[in-house]
Design an enzyme around this catalytic site. Structure first.
Site, PDB file in Angstrom:
ATOM      1  N   TYR A 146      10.779  28.793   9.702  1.00 51.82           N
ATOM      2  CA  TYR A 146      10.270  28.083   8.521  1.00 51.82           C
ATOM      3  C   TYR A 146       8.760  27.859   8.636  1.00 51.82           C
ATOM      4  O   TYR A 146       7.998  28.231   7.743  1.00 51.82           O
ATOM      5  CB  TYR A 146      11.013  26.759   8.384  1.00 51.82           C
ATOM      6  CG  TYR A 146      10.748  26.021   7.093  1.00 51.82           C
ATOM      7  CD1 TYR A 146      11.160  26.545   5.866  1.00 51.82           C
ATOM      8  CD2 TYR A 146      10.106  24.784   7.090  1.00 51.82           C
ATOM      9  CE1 TYR A 146      10.920  25.858   4.678  1.00 51.82           C
ATOM     10  CE2 TYR A 146       9.874  24.092   5.904  1.00 51.82           C
ATOM     11  CZ  TYR A 146      10.291  24.630   4.707  1.00 51.82           C
ATOM     12  OH  TYR A 146      10.054  23.943   3.534  1.00 51.82           O
ATOM     13  N   ARG A 187      19.320  16.877   5.573  1.00 54.03           N
ATOM     14  CA  ARG A 187      18.080  16.159   5.859  1.00 54.03           C
ATOM     15  C   ARG A 187      18.365  14.666   5.978  1.00 54.03           C
ATOM     16  O   ARG A 187      19.415  14.170   5.601  1.00 54.03           O
ATOM     17  CB  ARG A 187      17.031  16.467   4.796  1.00 54.03           C
ATOM     18  CG  ARG A 187      16.409  17.817   5.044  1.00 54.03           C
ATOM     19  CD  ARG A 187      15.434  18.219   3.967  1.00 54.03           C
ATOM     20  NE  ARG A 187      16.110  18.677   2.777  1.00 54.03           N
ATOM     21  CZ  ARG A 187      15.499  19.282   1.763  1.00 54.03           C
ATOM     22  NH1 ARG A 187      14.204  19.478   1.812  1.00 54.03           N
ATOM     23  NH2 ARG A 187      16.175  19.687   0.709  1.00 54.03           N
ATOM     24  N   VAL A 188      17.368  13.944   6.487  1.00 59.65           N
ATOM     25  CA  VAL A 188      17.656  12.601   6.967  1.00 59.65           C
ATOM     26  C   VAL A 188      18.060  11.637   5.856  1.00 59.65           C
ATOM     27  O   VAL A 188      19.018  10.864   6.028  1.00 59.65           O
ATOM     28  CB  VAL A 188      16.475  12.062   7.813  1.00 59.65           C
ATOM     29  CG1 VAL A 188      15.219  11.819   6.987  1.00 59.65           C
ATOM     30  CG2 VAL A 188      16.872  10.822   8.571  1.00 59.65           C
ATOM     31  N   THR A 211       8.263   9.558  12.991  1.00 57.37           N
ATOM     32  CA  THR A 211       8.002   9.085  11.628  1.00 57.37           C
ATOM     33  C   THR A 211       8.029  10.236  10.625  1.00 57.37           C
ATOM     34  O   THR A 211       7.799  11.398  10.968  1.00 57.37           O
ATOM     35  CB  THR A 211       6.619   8.409  11.524  1.00 57.37           C
ATOM     36  OG1 THR A 211       5.606   9.402  11.739  1.00 57.37           O
ATOM     37  CG2 THR A 211       6.478   7.271  12.514  1.00 57.37           C
ATOM     38  N   ARG A 212       8.305   9.855   9.392  1.00 59.78           N
ATOM     39  CA  ARG A 212       8.159  10.757   8.243  1.00 59.78           C
ATOM     40  C   ARG A 212       7.630   9.916   7.086  1.00 59.78           C
ATOM     41  O   ARG A 212       7.719   8.683   7.102  1.00 59.78           O
ATOM     42  CB  ARG A 212       9.499  11.386   7.839  1.00 59.78           C
ATOM     43  CG  ARG A 212      10.114  12.333   8.857  1.00 59.78           C
ATOM     44  CD  ARG A 212       9.288  13.594   9.050  1.00 59.78           C
ATOM     45  NE  ARG A 212       9.949  14.574   9.915  1.00 59.78           N
ATOM     46  CZ  ARG A 212       9.829  14.610  11.245  1.00 59.78           C
ATOM     47  NH1 ARG A 212       9.103  13.713  11.889  1.00 59.78           N
ATOM     48  NH2 ARG A 212      10.440  15.546  11.941  1.00 59.78           N
TER      49      ARG A 212
HETATM   50  N1  UDP Z   1      16.998  13.023  11.451  1.00 58.37           N
HETATM   51  C1  UDP Z   1      17.842  12.070  11.993  1.00 58.37           C
HETATM   52  N2  UDP Z   1      19.148  12.100  11.624  1.00 58.37           N
HETATM   53  C2  UDP Z   1      19.653  12.998  10.729  1.00 58.37           C
HETATM   54  C3  UDP Z   1      18.784  13.951  10.170  1.00 58.37           C
HETATM   55  C4  UDP Z   1      17.459  13.943  10.560  1.00 58.37           C
HETATM   56  O1  UDP Z   1      17.427  11.229  12.807  1.00 58.37           O
HETATM   57  O2  UDP Z   1      20.871  12.928  10.438  1.00 58.37           O
HETATM   58  C5  UDP Z   1      15.568  12.979  11.818  1.00 58.37           C
HETATM   59  C6  UDP Z   1      15.010  14.302  12.295  1.00 58.37           C
HETATM   60  O3  UDP Z   1      15.190  14.441  13.681  1.00 58.37           O
HETATM   61  C7  UDP Z   1      13.551  14.169  11.895  1.00 58.37           C
HETATM   62  C8  UDP Z   1      13.579  13.289  10.661  1.00 58.37           C
HETATM   63  O4  UDP Z   1      14.836  12.634  10.672  1.00 58.37           O
HETATM   64  O5  UDP Z   1      12.830  13.520  12.916  1.00 58.37           O
HETATM   65  C9  UDP Z   1      13.422  14.075   9.378  1.00 58.37           C
HETATM   66  O6  UDP Z   1      14.356  15.118   9.420  1.00 58.37           O
HETATM   67  P1  UDP Z   1      14.655  16.041   8.163  1.00 58.37           P
HETATM   68  O7  UDP Z   1      15.683  17.028   8.591  1.00 58.37           O
HETATM   69  O8  UDP Z   1      14.945  15.208   6.987  1.00 58.37           O
HETATM   70  O9  UDP Z   1      13.271  16.763   7.833  1.00 58.37           O
HETATM   71  P2  UDP Z   1      12.101  17.399   8.725  1.00 58.37           P
HETATM   72  O10 UDP Z   1      10.953  16.518   8.462  1.00 58.37           O
HETATM   73  O11 UDP Z   1      12.484  17.392  10.169  1.00 58.37           O
HETATM   74  O12 UDP Z   1      11.947  18.758   8.184  1.00 58.37           O
END
Ligand code: UDP
Length: 313
Positions: A146, A187-188, A211-212
Site C-alpha cells: 500500500y 480498521r480501528v 496515535t491516529r
Molecule cells: N488498531 C487496533 N485495533 C483494531 C484495529 C486497528 O488497535 O482492531 C490500531 C492499529 O494497530 C493502528 C490504528 O489502530 O495503530 C489504526 O489502524 P487502522 O487499521 O484503522 O488504520 P491505519 O492507520 O493503520 O492504516
C-alpha cells in the site's frame, strides 16, 4: 453538464465522493470491481439519472466514448486487513490502475486526481506531517504493498504532469471514518464500534499508545472536492489534525455505546506507525478548508450506521 469518472465508486470514500459530485450538478461515471466495494453503497446513487456504473477492474485498460472533465482515482483496498489479503491487486491498482486512469485523463485532456494516503509518510519521524516530509517507509514490509504502491502512484501522477502536461491533484488522505464502512472493514473505528455494540472485547493492538487523527467522511470528501477544483498540483494533506491514541479511542467508543465490553490487548502488527497527524495549513490557506465535525459528532453518526448494519446482518 460536466462529467467525471470516479474509480472505486462503490467503496466507502468513493461512494461518498460520487454523491457529492452528483449534488454539485455533475454527471458521474462510477467504476468498481467490488473487490472491497459493495453494491449497497451505490444503490441510492443508481436512482440518480446522472449516475452510471461500470463493473470494471481499472487495473485493466478502460475505453470510454464520453467526454470527461475529470478522473478521480479512488479505487484501491485501503484497510490494512484488505491490502494484506490482496497484496498483488493493491499494487496492481496503484500501478497499472493509476497509469490506465492517467491515460484516460490524457486522452480526454481532463484533470486527474489521485487518492493518495498519509501512509506515504510511513512510520513518521516528525509530527505533525507536512507535505514536504519524505516519509519513513519500509519498502519490503507487509504494508509496503500500500505505502509503496501509493508512493509509486504519486510519482507516476507527477510524471504525467511533467511529461504530458496533464493537470493533476494529489490528495493525501488521513484516517477517515463514517457511515458505509463495512462491518468487516477491519480498521480501528469500525472494529471498535462493532465490537462494542456486540459486547465483545475491543482488540487494541500493541499497548494502544500509537496515535491516529480521524476525519469524518463528509469533511474528507469536501476537502477532496475543493482540491479537485483548485489550481494546486502538488500533494496536499486532507485530514483532521485532532490526534488521539488508540486506547483513548477505545474508551471513548465504549462510553458512547454504553457497552459492557472491556479492552483486550493483542499483538501490534508489523510496521504499524506510532504516530500520525496531518499538518493541514496548506489546505487551510489554499482551499479554505478545515474539518468541521468533531470526533464525538462523527462517532454518533457512525455508531448509528453500525447499529443498523448489525441489525440487518
Ligand atoms: N488498531 C487496533 N485495533 C483494531 C484495529 C486497528 O488497535 O482492531 C490500531 C492499529 O494497530 C493502528 C490504528 O489502530 O495503530 C489504526 O489502524 P487502522 O487499521 O484503522 O488504520 P491505519 O492507520 O493503520 O492504516
Amino acid at each position: 453538464m460536466s462529467r467525471v469518472l470516479i474509480t472505486g465508486a462503490a467503496g466507502f470514500l468513493g461512494s461518498h465522493l460520487a454523491s457529492l459530485f452528483l449534488d454539485k450538478g455533475y454527471q458521474v461515471i462510477g467504476a468498481d470491481n467490488y473487490l472491497t466495494g459493495v453494491r449497497n453503497n451505490i444503490s441510492d446513487l443508481e436512482l440518480n439519472k446522472n449516475f452510471s456504473f461500470l463493473l470494471h477492474d481499472v487495473s485493466n485498460p478502460l475505453y470510454l466514448d464520453e467526454e470527461l472533465d475529470g478522473v478521480l482515482h479512488l479505487a484501491c483496498p485501503a484497510s490494512p486487513v484488505d491490502y494484506l489479503k490482496y497484496p498483488i491487486e493493491t499494487l496492481g491498482v496503484c500501478s497499472a490502475g493509476t497509469q490506465n486512469m492517467l491515460s484516460i485523463a490524457k486522452a480526454k485532456a481532463c484533470r486527474f486526481l489521485l487518492a493518495s494516503t498519509s501512509e506515504v509518510y510511513g512510520d513518521p519521524k516528525v509530527n505533525p506531517q507536512s507535505e514536504n516530509y519524505w516519509g519513513n517507509v519500509n519498502p519490503v514490509g507487509p504494508r509496503s504493498v500500500y505505502d509503496e504502491g501509493k508512493r509509486y502512484a504519486e510519482a507516476l501522477t507527477v510524471a504525467y504532469n511533467r511529461a504530458h502536461d496533464i493537470e493533476v491533484r494529489i490528495a493525501r488522505i488521513f484516517n477517515t471514518y463514517g457511515p458505509r464502512m463495512r462491518i468487516s472493514d477491519g480498521r480501528v473505528v469500525s472494529n471498535f464500534i462493532v465490537q462494542a455494540l456486540r459486547g465483545q472485547p475491543l482488540t487494541v493492538y500493541g499497548d494502544g499508545s500509537q496515535t491516529r487523527s480521524f476525519c469524518y467522511v463528509d469533511d474528507e470528501v469536501d476537502g477532496i472536492y475543493r482540491l479537485f477544483q483548485s489550481k494546486f498540483t502538488g500533494p496536499m494533506n486532507i485530514g483532521n489534525p485532532n490526534e488521539i491514541d488508540v486506547v483513548a479511542l477505545a474508551e471513548l467508543i465504549i462510553k458512547m455505546t454504553n457497552s459492557e465490553s472491556r479492552i483486550h490487548f493483542v499483538e501490534l502488527p508489523e510496521d504499524d506507525p506510532q504516530i500520525r497527524n496531518p499538518d493541514i495549513s496548506m489546505a487551510e490557506s489554499l482551499l479554505k478548508w478545515s474539518p468541521k465535525t468533531s470526533l464525538k459528532e462523527g462517532l454518533v453518526k457512525t455508531i448509528r450506521h453500525f447499529e443498523t448494519a448489525i441489525s440487518v446482518s
